[in-house]
Design a protein around this motif. Structure first.
Motif, PDB file in Angstrom:
ATOM      1  N   ARG A  12      40.271  36.445  32.428  1.00 55.56           N
ATOM      2  CA  ARG A  12      41.542  36.206  33.577  1.00 55.56           C
ATOM      3  C   ARG A  12      42.036  34.983  33.175  1.00 55.56           C
ATOM      4  O   ARG A  12      43.336  34.693  33.384  1.00 55.56           O
ATOM      5  N   LYS A  15      44.283  35.198  30.149  1.00 59.96           N
ATOM      6  CA  LYS A  15      45.152  36.129  30.403  1.00 59.96           C
ATOM      7  C   LYS A  15      46.464  34.989  31.189  1.00 59.96           C
ATOM      8  O   LYS A  15      47.618  35.120  30.671  1.00 59.96           O
ATOM      9  N   THR A  16      45.764  34.389  32.015  1.00 60.54           N
ATOM     10  CA  THR A  16      46.718  33.539  32.667  1.00 60.54           C
ATOM     11  C   THR A  16      47.164  32.461  31.793  1.00 60.54           C
ATOM     12  O   THR A  16      48.678  32.080  31.875  1.00 60.54           O
ATOM     13  N   LYS A  17      46.423  31.919  31.129  1.00 58.20           N
ATOM     14  CA  LYS A  17      46.926  30.947  29.888  1.00 58.20           C
ATOM     15  C   LYS A  17      47.997  31.717  29.070  1.00 58.20           C
ATOM     16  O   LYS A  17      48.947  30.806  28.512  1.00 58.20           O
ATOM     17  N   SER A  19      49.780  34.259  29.625  1.00 59.96           N
ATOM     18  CA  SER A  19      50.878  34.298  30.509  1.00 59.96           C
ATOM     19  C   SER A  19      51.908  33.179  30.966  1.00 59.96           C
ATOM     20  O   SER A  19      53.121  32.957  30.670  1.00 59.96           O
ATOM     21  N   ASP A  20      51.251  32.120  30.831  1.00 56.04           N
ATOM     22  CA  ASP A  20      51.599  30.835  31.315  1.00 56.04           C
ATOM     23  C   ASP A  20      52.648  30.521  29.693  1.00 56.04           C
ATOM     24  O   ASP A  20      53.629  30.096  29.831  1.00 56.04           O
TER      25      ASP A  20
END
Length: 187
Positions: A12, A15-17, A19-20
């Motif tokens: 996660r 994924k956030t990284k 996505s950012d």
């Protein structure tokens, strides 16, 4: 299970990284696209302005070309005609003719000439009291200093921005269709 949960948290986070990073890349791409669109709009505006300037220059060149053709084809003839019919030239020619006639008469009367040279008084030969040869020569020289009204007017009109159009009106060579619509394009 703990390892699986750690793995999920870790994924996660990645994924956030990701996505950012993707969001930053998308924002950067949008910003560059916006800059490119602005540049394209400015270039289009410059193209339109240059095109307008080019058309205006072409129009001025066409006007200048038409005016030059008119000046060569018509104005010289019209000015020469005005000079030939001018009061200044008519008066000069009359006075020159009169001086030439008097000079010829004086030279033609031998008896009077002899009397004048001998300084004898002859009442009917008053013609010999004046030096008509000098008067005739003086009249011939005056031609160089004649000032024609039309030539003065042409000189004044040539210094005006719409001088050719004004000259056409002054010489009576106005194109009735082009009246008030700029220079006539005669060729």
């Amino acid at each position: 299970m703990q390892t699986a949960r750690d793995q999920i948290v870790k994924l996660r986070g990645e994924k956030t990284k990701i996505s950012d990073e993707a969001e930053q890349e998308r924002a950067s791409h949008q910003k560059r696209e916006s800059e490119y669109l602005q540049r394209i709009a400015k270039l289009q505006q410059v193209v339109v302005e240059r095109s307008t300037e080019s058309r205006a220059s072409e129009f001025r060149a066409e006007e200048a070309n038409a005016d030059s053709k008119w000046l060569l084809a018509r104005s010289v003839l019209l000015i020469a005609d005005r000079i030939a019919k001018s009061d200044e030239l008519a008066k000069y020619m009359f006075e020159l003719g009169e001086a030439a006639y008097d000079h010829g008469r004086k030279e033609g009367y031998d008896e009077g000439r002899v009397a004048a040279e001998a300084k004898q008084t002859m009442s009917h030969f008053d013609l010999y009291k004046t030096d008509y040869a000098a008067r005739y020569a003086e009249k011939r020289q005056e031609y160089e200093f004649l000032e024609f009204t039309i030539v003065k007017a042409v000189g004044k009109l040539s210094r005006k921005p719409d001088g050719v159009e004004l000259l056409k009106r002054a010489l009576g060579d106005q194109d009735p269709e082009a009246e008030g619509a700029g220079p006539s394009h005669q060729g």
